[in-house]
Design an enzyme around this catalytic site. Structure first.
Site, PDB file in Angstrom:
ATOM      1  N   GLU A  83      -3.422 -12.496   8.381  1.00 42.77           N
ATOM      2  CA  GLU A  83      -4.502 -11.496   8.395  1.00 42.77           C
ATOM      3  C   GLU A  83      -5.749 -12.003   7.690  1.00 42.77           C
ATOM      4  O   GLU A  83      -6.528 -11.225   7.149  1.00 42.77           O
ATOM      5  CB  GLU A  83      -4.009 -10.171   7.788  1.00 42.77           C
ATOM      6  CG  GLU A  83      -3.237 -10.298   6.488  1.00 42.77           C
ATOM      7  CD  GLU A  83      -2.531  -8.997   6.074  1.00 42.77           C
ATOM      8  OE1 GLU A  83      -2.689  -7.981   6.753  1.00 42.77           O
ATOM      9  OE2 GLU A  83      -1.850  -9.022   5.040  1.00 42.77           O
TER      10      GLU A  83
ATOM     11  N   HIS B  96       0.859  -1.185   0.000  1.00 42.63           N
ATOM     12  CA  HIS B  96       0.000   0.000   0.000  1.00 42.63           C
ATOM     13  C   HIS B  96       0.895   1.236   0.000  1.00 42.63           C
ATOM     14  O   HIS B  96       2.055   1.154   0.349  1.00 42.63           O
ATOM     15  CB  HIS B  96      -0.888   0.020   1.243  1.00 42.63           C
ATOM     16  CG  HIS B  96      -1.936  -1.047   1.246  1.00 42.63           C
ATOM     17  ND1 HIS B  96      -2.964  -1.096   0.333  1.00 42.63           N
ATOM     18  CD2 HIS B  96      -2.096  -2.124   2.039  1.00 42.63           C
ATOM     19  CE1 HIS B  96      -3.723  -2.141   0.576  1.00 42.63           C
ATOM     20  NE2 HIS B  96      -3.219  -2.795   1.610  1.00 42.63           N
TER      21      HIS B  96
ATOM     22  N   ASP C 114      -6.568  -5.897   8.976  1.00 43.46           N
ATOM     23  CA  ASP C 114      -7.068  -6.752   7.900  1.00 43.46           C
ATOM     24  C   ASP C 114      -7.670  -8.047   8.443  1.00 43.46           C
ATOM     25  O   ASP C 114      -8.597  -8.596   7.855  1.00 43.46           O
ATOM     26  CB  ASP C 114      -5.947  -7.063   6.900  1.00 43.46           C
ATOM     27  CG  ASP C 114      -5.658  -5.858   6.027  1.00 43.46           C
ATOM     28  OD1 ASP C 114      -6.622  -5.217   5.582  1.00 43.46           O
ATOM     29  OD2 ASP C 114      -4.475  -5.536   5.814  1.00 43.46           O
TER      30      ASP C 114
HETATM   31  C1  3PY Z   1      -3.093  -4.747   9.266  1.00 37.33           C
HETATM   32  O1  3PY Z   1      -3.132  -4.314  10.410  1.00 37.33           O
HETATM   33  O2  3PY Z   1      -3.991  -5.394   8.767  1.00 37.33           O
HETATM   34  C2  3PY Z   1      -1.918  -4.500   8.461  1.00 37.33           C
HETATM   35  O3  3PY Z   1      -1.734  -5.092   7.423  1.00 37.33           O
HETATM   36  C3  3PY Z   1      -0.955  -3.491   8.894  1.00 37.33           C
HETATM   37  O4  3PY Z   1      -0.628  -2.671   7.843  1.00 37.33           O
END
Ligand code: 3PY
Length: 243
Positions: free
Chosen positions: A142, A46, A167
């Site tokens: 994530e 990002h 995420d």
């Molecule tokens: C999250 O917290 O999901 C991340 O990927 C940090 O950038």
């Protein structure tokens, strides 16, 4: 290889880092020189940083005493090669959602016989000899599939299991800080520790407070050995918003 992040982790210390999303060597150098910062995450997933910025940003961070860790846009081997050729001391792999993906990342990062990556002559012989053991490979957990496969993921040849809490909440479809979110994060950290991996997590300092799921710099923060303190954009936003 002189890898400040590796040295911190080997010493058993908590390694604090900051997140760079703007393609500025001035900001990268400032971050790297900050006391107690041992790594700067150069975010190519990002933000505004692209391929052509990676070399100058990585070398600026390294020259100022911290480890440049590049977050690649995806787990593709050709993106991994470009990040390593730019001089990264380590990689952050977003959305490492399965053990199969993580296995592929390790193969793409390491030289034979462990992996399949090809020689990057420009980085020199010392680099080639040390890369397989010294570079720090982090995978981001994530997604609920990754939580399900966390036992297998932790048995792959990676160094750091890094939770992306924002995420993770999004992909689980649960609220940030809810019981399910907290339980998933606790499971990831405990499994990483059980397998001798460095357990780590993305944190944000918001106006001096550590923003964690449950708002307390809790067990999650204590368990986390590689901690991100803030990002360039968040620092600016918070400064502008401060009274
Ligand atoms: C999250 O917290 O999901 C991340 O990927 C940090 O950038």
């Amino acid at each position: 290889l002189n890898i400040p992040l590796r040295q911190k982790l080997n010493a058993g210390e908590q390694a604090a880092g900051v997140w760079l999303t703007l393609p500025s060597t001035a900001i990268a150098g400032t971050m790297a020189r900050t006391e107690n910062v041992s790594w700067v995450l150069i975010d190519a997933e990002h933000g505004l940083i692209n391929d052509t910025h990676l070399y100058d940003l990585s070398n600026t961070v390294a020259a100022n005493g911290a480890s440049p860790i590049i977050r690649v846009p995806a787990e593709e081997p050709w993106l991994i090669k470009r990040a390593l050729d730019a001089g990264a001391h380590g990689l952050m792999i977003p959305m490492a959602n399965s053990a199969e993906i993580v296995r592929g990342v390790v193969r793409a990062t390491k030289y034979p016989p462990v992996g399949i990556t090809s020689a990057a002559g420009a980085l020199g012989a010392e680099y080639a000899a040390a890369a397989n053991t010294e570079l720090v490979i982090s995978v981001q957990i994530e997604h609920p599939q990754a939580v399900e496969e966390i036992e297998q993921i932790c048995q792959e040849g990676i160094d750091v299991v890094f939770i992306g809490p924002f995420d993770l909440a999004l992909s689980m479809g649960v609220e940030f800080g809810s019981e399910k979110h907290e339980a998933a994060m606790a499971k990831i950290l405990a499994t990483a520790q059980k397998h001798g991996k460095v357990a780590a997590m993305f944190f944000l300092m918001v106006l001096g407070q550590v923003l964690t799921a449950n708002k307390q710099p809790s067990d999650l923060l204590r368990a986390s050995r590689m901690v991100s303190v803030t990002t360039d954009i968040d620092t600016l936003t918070n400064s502008f918003a401060a009274e």
